[in-house]
Design an enzyme around this catalytic site. Structure first.
Site, PDB file in Angstrom:
ATOM      1  CG  ASP A 478       9.525 -10.174   3.271  1.00  0.00           C
ATOM      2  OD1 ASP A 478       8.639 -10.385   4.116  1.00  0.00           O
ATOM      3  OD2 ASP A 478       9.311  -9.584   2.196  1.00  0.00           O
ATOM      4  CG  ASP A 548       3.147  -6.539   2.003  1.00  0.00           C
ATOM      5  OD1 ASP A 548       4.216  -5.944   2.205  1.00  0.00           O
ATOM      6  OD2 ASP A 548       3.083  -7.751   1.730  1.00  0.00           O
TER       7      ASP A 548
HETATM    8  C1  GLA Z   1       6.555  -9.219   0.962  1.00  0.00           C
HETATM    9  C2  GLA Z   1       6.921  -7.851   1.480  1.00  0.00           C
HETATM   10  C3  GLA Z   1       6.958  -6.855   0.348  1.00  0.00           C
HETATM   11  C4  GLA Z   1       7.965  -7.329  -0.677  1.00  0.00           C
HETATM   12  C5  GLA Z   1       7.622  -8.727  -1.148  1.00  0.00           C
HETATM   13  C6  GLA Z   1       8.715  -9.289  -2.035  1.00  0.00           C
HETATM   14  O1  GLA Z   1       5.242  -9.260   0.527  1.00  0.00           O
HETATM   15  O2  GLA Z   1       6.052  -7.445   2.485  1.00  0.00           O
HETATM   16  O3  GLA Z   1       7.290  -5.581   0.813  1.00  0.00           O
HETATM   17  O4  GLA Z   1       9.259  -7.284  -0.122  1.00  0.00           O
HETATM   18  O5  GLA Z   1       7.450  -9.621  -0.054  1.00  0.00           O
HETATM   19  O6  GLA Z   1       8.437 -10.563  -2.464  1.00  0.00           O
END
Ligand code: GLA
Length: 728
Positions: A478, A548
């Site tokens: 990430d 997301d």
């Molecule tokens: C980001 C990712 C999510 C999740 C969060 C965790 O927003 O896109 O899928 O993994 O971080 O903090």
């Protein structure tokens, strides 16, 4: 194939269906002649000159006032030539002047694909026809040599480009702009198609006419970004999904970029893709060289669909690499939306146990398993397993998951650091910030200075310590904030402009080391969803979390936009709970499955909270996903509706290469009372063949489905249909 005709100076690159042509002219400048449909002959007639007021002439053109670079179609325009359009290359001499004079020096044709130092590049598979050419342009006064590198993937209809700048002179030069590709279309009306967006709403289609002036998109965020994707298209005004001329350009890079389209005073159109000139400079000492990232280019005379399919195939075969390249990716369940930070071992096991009953193949443990990480305010950088929260070691947890017949995957955010972390307390100087100034916070976190090798080394060691001590099959990588306050302690004042590119090189270095050490590890990229969805990352990460936003209706738009440049096999897509966490929308379980299935597929929910009916559907969905995989992930992909234009439906289909099977999906994005009927015309089938549509238990000829069309079931909002077609 690449042919250089020494006499005429014509250099012709040809693939199966396209021709790309340049010419070294009498003054040794490199002209761009043509990029389009495969065509024999030379295109020298496209260079016309007139005596133009205010368009200067090179010194050695003497009184030839019709010879001006300001009006010619150029292959790699540079500042300093009296061409006043946007340059692809700008450098500063030791005396402070910004100018050079790049003239043809040499050409070298070979059958070996070039590589670029520290950067991802496309590659040729065994037995694939590839030819490359290195055209060097030299500035005699400074000793700067610019090598234009081209890779011609004949059967794939893709031409790659990159640039290497070598300092063969004595002085230190400063590079201020090094684009990777540029070309001028001498005439014609074009549209520039780009994919803009924002967090949780990435890659929205946008088409604007290229008018006089300049239109540009890009990123200065240190990641390719949610806001603009480094994939663009230049299309003739009449071009559309299934007809017309268009050119697609991918930047194989995951950091800052700039894509420019400019219509000149004389009606020509210039397109440039590469590193931006803002937030960039590079000092090049005598004997040093600089590699600018690769660009992929393809042309289609059959509209966007054909262009997309060219890139889909190329990304699957010539960008993606390693163990997972041709393998079906496991169906996973990710605990993020099910628990956020609030989980313990029992909770994770209960999710995994329930999911395993329906055939889910992997549990992914998301954020919150390490250091002091109970919320997003702390812990990043401390990649130490929180054994208290997990009720034991990660080795033990992964074993328990494995005992349920599932693989185990883990979330990391390697480039980040929380102020409230042991790492920050130990190395406050490792973060990116400008000395003596306050810095911006974003999600309470800062960015590690990955331009420094010792910082990358440290994170590599921390990660391998975790990965070596548990059975981890997958990493979710990430990146949850943009880079700001750009400065590196390790660089001198003159070299601060190198920071953002060096950060990217550090990130690629870490990825490369992990891929080498764990060749069977599946890496899924993520940057707050789809904030770093690009072909650079796809050289290391087999798939990328698309957004997301897991709402099935919004996903139709996001995945529609993504599909222009990227194949389904790369698109991370999951079924999540309703009401949806991001939009509050309630959609049928079936629709959520139908929308996620063309992606990498998985679940992002707590299966214990599902109804028996939904659980039954999980099993069905996974069976369908596995059965359909070859067609939906390696077949040809067709967009059948434009959800931005026609907001009622979204429809797409995948057709097997031999056209014997196809999968059609349509989703009702909205519905009205007493609605008009909606019809969809299918694509890519064999018109002569007779197809059985399993769900309708009826037979149709391919022609009737493609030229006549098919009515969709009478509307109910958010309903979907999935049809499986087959013929003998
Ligand atoms: C980001 C990712 C999510 C999740 C969060 C965790 O927003 O896109 O899928 O993994 O971080 O903090």
């Amino acid at each position: 194939m690449i042919i250089y005709n020494k006499e005429s100076g014509i250099i012709t690159l040809s693939t199966k269906n396209t021709t790309y042509q340049m010419q070294v002219d009498k003054h040794k400048y490199l002209m761009h002649l043509y990029y389009g449909k495969k065509a024999a002959g030379d295109f020298g007639q496209l260079i016309t000159g007139a005596d133009r007021g205010f368009s200067g002439n090179p010194f050695d053109a003497g009184d030839e006032r019709v010879y001006s670079l300001d009006q010619f179609p150029l292959e790699f325009p540079f500042r300093g030539s009296a061409d006043f359009r946007t340059p692809a290359f700008v450098m500063q001499n030791p005396d402070g002047s910004k100018g050079c004079d790049l003239r043809f020096k040499e050409i070298n044709i070979s059958d070996k694909k070039y590589t670029l130092r520290g950067l991802p590049t496309s590659y040729a598979n065994d037995g694939e026809r590839i030819s490359t050419v290195d055209i060097s342009l030299a500035d005699d006064v400074s000793g700067i040599e610019v090598h234009l590198l081209y890779g011609v993937f004949e059967d794939r209809d893709v031409i790659t480009r990159a640039v290497r700048v070598c300092n063969k002179g004595k002085g230190e030069m400063k590079l201020l702009k090094v684009s990777s590709a540029s070309f001028d279309m001498p005439f014609g009306d074009y549209d520039f198609i780009t994919f803009h967006g924002r967090h949780a709403m990435e890659r929205q289609f946008q088409r604007v006419p290229v008018e006089h002036g300049k239109y540009e998109i890009g990123s200065l965020r240190g990641a390719s970004s949610h806001q603009y994707n480094p994939f663009v298209m230049l299309a003739e005004r009449e071009a559309g999904e299934y007809a017309g001329d268009c050119i697609g350009i991918h930047f194989v890079y995951s950091g800052n970029f700039l894509a420019e389209a400019e219509k000149s005073q004389y009606g020509s159109t210039r397109v440039i893709m590469g590193l931006p000139d803002d937030m960039f400079s590079w000092s090049l000492k005598s004997g040093e060289s600089f590699d600018a990232p690769e660009v992929l280019m393809a042309y289609s005379d059959k509209g966007f669909s054909e262009l997309s399919n060219i890139f889909h195939e190329f990304i699957r075969e010539n960008i993606e690499r390693g163990y997972w390249k041709h393998r079906r990716r496991p169906v996973l369940i990710n605990n993020w939306e099910a628990t956020y930070f609030n989980f313990d071992k029992e909770k994770l096991i209960s999710i995994a146990r329930e999911a395993s009953k329906f055939g889910v193949e992997m549990l992914v443990l998301d954020d919150g398993w390490f250091g002091k990480r109970e919320s997003d305010t702390s812990g990043l950088g401390d990649w130490k397993v929180n054994t208290k929260k997990l009720g034991g070691t990660l080795g033990e947890l992964s074993k328990e998951i494995n005992d349920l017949g599932m693989k185990f995957g883990l979330w990391f955010e390697p480039e980040m650091i929380s102020e409230d972390s042991d790492l920050f307390r130990a190395h406050p100087d490792w973060v990116i910030r400008i000395p003596d100034r306050d810095y911006s916070r974003s999600r309470f976190q800062l960015v590690l200075d990955f331009s420094r090798k010792e910082v990358v080394d440290y994170i590599f060691n921390e990660m391998t310590e975790v990965l070596d001590n548990a059975n981890i099959a997958y990493i979710k990588w990430d990146m949850n904030r943009s880079l700001t306050d750009i400065y590196s302690k390790a660089l001198s004042a003159e070299c601060q402009g190198e920071m953002m590119h060096r950060f990217m090189l550090g990130t690629y270095d870490l990825l490369e080391r992990l891929c080498t050490r764990y060749p069977e590890m599946l890496i899924e990229g993520c940057a707050g969803g789809g904030g770093r969805f690009d072909t650079g990352m796809l050289a290391y990460e087999s798939q990328i979390w698309c957004s997301d936003n897991t709402d099935a209706i919004d996903r139709c738009l996001i995945q529609y936009g993504t599909s222009f440049g990227y194949p389904t096999i790369t698109m991370g897509a999951h079924v999540s709970a309703v009401p949806n966490e991001q939009t509050g929308r309630v959609t049928p379980f079936e629709t959520r499955g139908a929308v996620a299935m063309p992606g990498t597929f998985g679940y992002e929910l707590d299966p214990n909270k599902l109804s028996e009916e939904d659980k039954r559907q999980i099993q069905e969905q996974i069976d369908t996903f596995i059965e359909d995989y070859e067609v939906s992930h390696f077949g040809r992909y067709y967009r059948l509706s434009d959800p931005f234009e026609k907001s009622e439906i979204s429809a797409w289909m995948s057709v097997a290469k031999d056209k014997k099977k196809a999968i059609f999906t349509a989703v009702a994005l909205s519905a009205h009372a007493n609605d008009i009927p909606h019809f969809v015309k299918m694509r890519g089938l064999d018109p002569e063949a007779c197809y059985t549509v399993k769900e309708l238990q009826k037979e149709f000829t391919g022609a009737s489905l493609m030229y006549g069309g098919l009515p969709l079931p009478y509307g109910r909002e958010y309903r979907s249909v999935m049809y499986h077609l087959s013929c003998e």
